[in-house]
Design a protein around this motif. Structure first.
Motif, PDB file in Angstrom:
ATOM      1  N   HIS A 271       0.829  -1.203   0.000  1.00 55.22           N
ATOM      2  CA  HIS A 271       0.000   0.000   0.000  1.00 55.22           C
ATOM      3  C   HIS A 271       0.867   1.258   0.000  1.00 55.22           C
ATOM      4  O   HIS A 271       2.056   1.218   0.331  1.00 55.22           O
ATOM      5  N   LEU A 272       0.254   2.372  -0.366  1.00 50.83           N
ATOM      6  CA  LEU A 272       0.986   3.637  -0.460  1.00 50.83           C
ATOM      7  C   LEU A 272       1.694   3.972   0.849  1.00 50.83           C
ATOM      8  O   LEU A 272       2.857   4.382   0.844  1.00 50.83           O
ATOM      9  N   HIS A 273       1.016   3.788   1.977  1.00 49.87           N
ATOM     10  CA  HIS A 273       1.653   4.143   3.240  1.00 49.87           C
ATOM     11  C   HIS A 273       2.849   3.243   3.542  1.00 49.87           C
ATOM     12  O   HIS A 273       3.825   3.677   4.149  1.00 49.87           O
ATOM     13  N   HIS A 274       2.798   1.983   3.090  1.00 48.45           N
ATOM     14  CA  HIS A 274       3.955   1.104   3.261  1.00 48.45           C
ATOM     15  C   HIS A 274       5.125   1.577   2.395  1.00 48.45           C
ATOM     16  O   HIS A 274       6.282   1.549   2.819  1.00 48.45           O
ATOM     17  N   ARG A 275       4.811   2.004   1.173  1.00 45.96           N
ATOM     18  CA  ARG A 275       5.860   2.492   0.277  1.00 45.96           C
ATOM     19  C   ARG A 275       6.553   3.723   0.876  1.00 45.96           C
ATOM     20  O   ARG A 275       7.776   3.860   0.802  1.00 45.96           O
ATOM     21  N   LEU A 276       5.758   4.603   1.451  1.00 44.84           N
ATOM     22  CA  LEU A 276       6.331   5.813   2.046  1.00 44.84           C
ATOM     23  C   LEU A 276       7.233   5.465   3.229  1.00 44.84           C
ATOM     24  O   LEU A 276       8.304   6.055   3.410  1.00 44.84           O
ATOM     25  N   LEU A 277       6.807   4.504   4.045  1.00 44.87           N
ATOM     26  CA  LEU A 277       7.643   4.066   5.165  1.00 44.87           C
ATOM     27  C   LEU A 277       8.944   3.452   4.655  1.00 44.87           C
ATOM     28  O   LEU A 277      10.019   3.670   5.227  1.00 44.87           O
ATOM     29  N   ASP A 278       8.863   2.667   3.565  1.00 46.17           N
ATOM     30  CA  ASP A 278      10.053   2.046   2.998  1.00 46.17           C
ATOM     31  C   ASP A 278      11.026   3.093   2.449  1.00 46.17           C
ATOM     32  O   ASP A 278      12.230   2.853   2.356  1.00 46.17           O
ATOM     33  N   LEU A 279      10.488   4.257   2.057  1.00 49.59           N
ATOM     34  CA  LEU A 279      11.331   5.337   1.543  1.00 49.59           C
ATOM     35  C   LEU A 279      11.996   6.140   2.664  1.00 49.59           C
ATOM     36  O   LEU A 279      12.787   7.047   2.402  1.00 49.59           O
ATOM     37  N   GLY A 280      11.648   5.812   3.920  1.00 49.84           N
ATOM     38  CA  GLY A 280      12.285   6.481   5.044  1.00 49.84           C
ATOM     39  C   GLY A 280      11.414   7.481   5.779  1.00 49.84           C
ATOM     40  O   GLY A 280      11.874   8.122   6.728  1.00 49.84           O
ATOM     41  N   PHE A 281      10.149   7.621   5.354  1.00 51.83           N
ATOM     42  CA  PHE A 281       9.242   8.517   6.069  1.00 51.83           C
ATOM     43  C   PHE A 281       8.889   7.915   7.426  1.00 51.83           C
ATOM     44  O   PHE A 281       8.769   6.692   7.569  1.00 51.83           O
ATOM     45  N   THR A 282       8.724   8.769   8.433  1.00 53.06           N
ATOM     46  CA  THR A 282       8.181   8.304   9.706  1.00 53.06           C
ATOM     47  C   THR A 282       6.675   8.149   9.547  1.00 53.06           C
ATOM     48  O   THR A 282       6.077   8.611   8.567  1.00 53.06           O
ATOM     49  N   GLN A 283       6.036   7.512  10.538  1.00 50.79           N
ATOM     50  CA  GLN A 283       4.583   7.363  10.480  1.00 50.79           C
ATOM     51  C   GLN A 283       3.899   8.714  10.359  1.00 50.79           C
ATOM     52  O   GLN A 283       3.007   8.906   9.528  1.00 50.79           O
ATOM     53  N   ARG A 284       4.315   9.652  11.191  1.00 52.26           N
ATOM     54  CA  ARG A 284       3.683  10.971  11.169  1.00 52.26           C
ATOM     55  C   ARG A 284       3.880  11.669   9.835  1.00 52.26           C
ATOM     56  O   ARG A 284       2.960  12.269   9.286  1.00 52.26           O
ATOM     57  N   GLN A 285       5.099  11.589   9.295  1.00 56.11           N
ATOM     58  CA  GLN A 285       5.382  12.238   8.015  1.00 56.11           C
ATOM     59  C   GLN A 285       4.554  11.626   6.896  1.00 56.11           C
ATOM     60  O   GLN A 285       3.999  12.345   6.055  1.00 56.11           O
ATOM     61  N   ALA A 286       4.446  10.290   6.890  1.00 52.91           N
ATOM     62  CA  ALA A 286       3.669   9.613   5.850  1.00 52.91           C
ATOM     63  C   ALA A 286       2.196   9.995   5.934  1.00 52.91           C
ATOM     64  O   ALA A 286       1.551  10.281   4.915  1.00 52.91           O
ATOM     65  N   VAL A 287       1.670  10.002   7.153  1.00 52.61           N
ATOM     66  CA  VAL A 287       0.255  10.338   7.336  1.00 52.61           C
ATOM     67  C   VAL A 287      -0.009  11.791   6.949  1.00 52.61           C
ATOM     68  O   VAL A 287      -1.001  12.086   6.261  1.00 52.61           O
ATOM     69  N   LEU A 288       0.851  12.696   7.368  1.00 47.95           N
ATOM     70  CA  LEU A 288       0.659  14.110   7.043  1.00 47.95           C
ATOM     71  C   LEU A 288       0.736  14.341   5.529  1.00 47.95           C
ATOM     72  O   LEU A 288      -0.022  15.144   4.974  1.00 47.95           O
TER      73      LEU A 288
END
Length: 342
Positions: A271-288
């Motif tokens: 999912h998109l949020h998993h991809r963002l986490l894999d790119l190094g985003f924190t949970q808060r950064q990905a959600v925002l």
């Protein structure tokens, strides 16, 4: 004070007051979301938070809205979907059983004459669905119910995106002077926002399927009522744009799993949020970031109601190209990058 503001405030207060008690209830009942290879959290978190959203919405609506046939159908269907969600959060229902519950809730809505009987094309001509109206309505309701459910993967993500979507539909309803839709979406936004105070990272509670399915169901049902009142295709395009993020994420997941040769309903980490986490985003950064994307899509939806048909089509095409480009860059379609569940 306008009814829609009153409904929002009532729902915010009720959800905010009830949620701590629901946290304690979930712990006592053992309704805990345990971490696994696909999930992000590292320790068990209480779920059932959707109960607070459900009660907050119901209280706000009963205090501010006249109980017409369509409203009663919406509330009854929402109650059924909430019950299915509660059982699933406690017992982990099989996917097919959960789907049957969603279909039942959609049928209840249809039985109260809340259905998509017709839409208008860009040239103003009416397209009548006739005998297809009921299956199209059920597909719409079940589809949106599941899109919100599937995006509920990070702290505060589903609650925040649903709040943005509800506010988008609220603003369009105010533009078109559909006060019933404005009040209903305000109540929904208030319930989700009041709950978000406990659900944003680090989350003290998850909404569970009770909340995610209820939010999706209500957004679907309210948009149908809006479409009936306006008799315009734009009434259905607005929620599609407002919920563009979870809708597209769901569509990409179906394509990805089909190409990977795995069942469509099998969870993965693509999912998109998993991809963002894999790119190094924190949970808060990905959600925002996903809030920002949802907000841009919401603004696009509002713009569609203010421009000519030609410009509206150009906006839709531009958004589609932007989404496909971003999805390709993030590898959303690539099943090989997904970490499958064991």
């Amino acid at each position: 004070m306008p009814d829609y503001i009153l409904a929002f405030l009532i729902a915010v207060v009720v959800a905010y007051i009830l949620t701590p008690g629901i946290i304690s209830l979930a712990v006592k009942m053992g309704a805990m979301d345990a971490p696994d290879a696909r999930k992000v959290h590292k320790s068990p978190i209480p779920r059932l938070g959707g109960i607070g959203i459900y009660i907050a919405f119901m209280v706000a609506v009963l205090c501010t809205v006249e109980l017409t046939q369509e409203v009663i159908g919406l509330l009854l269907g929402g109650t059924i979907i909430a019950i299915v969600g509660i059982i699933d959060d406690l017992k982990n229902l099989p996917a097919k059983v959960k789907l049957l519950g969603q279909i039942l809730a959609a049928v209840v809505l249809v039985s109260f004459d809340v259905r998509i009987d017709f839409i208008s094309d860009p040239f103003g001509d009416m397209i009548y669905f006739e005998y297809l109206a009921i299956p199209i309505t059920i597909f719409w309701v079940v589809g949106l119910t599941n899109t919100v459910n599937l995006i509920d993967g990070l702290d505060g993500l589903a609650a925040g995106v649903s709040t943005i979507a509800a506010i988008t539909i609220l603003l369009v309803a105010l533009q078109q002077d559909y006060l019933l839709i404005a009040v209903l979406t305000a109540a929904l936004a208030g319930g989700a926002f009041g709950f978000l105070q406990y659900n944003f990272n680090p989350a003290k509670i998850f909404m569970g399927d009770t909340g995610s399915m209820f939010l999706g169901y209500m957004l679907a049902g309210i948009s149908i009522i809006g479409a009936v009142k306006s008799a315009a295709t734009i009434a259905l395009i607005v929620p599609i744009f407002a919920l563009g993020l979870p809708i597209l994420d769901t569509a990409f997941a179906i394509v990805r799993r089909y190409r990977g040769g795995v069942p469509i309903f099998k969870p993965d980490r693509g999912h998109l949020h998993h991809r963002l986490l894999d790119l190094g985003f924190t949970q808060r950064q990905a959600v925002l970031l996903m809030y920002v994307i949802s907000g841009v899509l919401g603004l696009s939806a509002i713009a569609l109601t203010e421009v000519s048909s030609g410009i509206a089509i150009l906006i839709i095409i531009a958004v589609i190209f932007a989404v496909l480009f971003g999805a390709k860059k993030l590898g959303i379609f690539d099943s090989k990058k997904s970490i499958r569940m064991h």
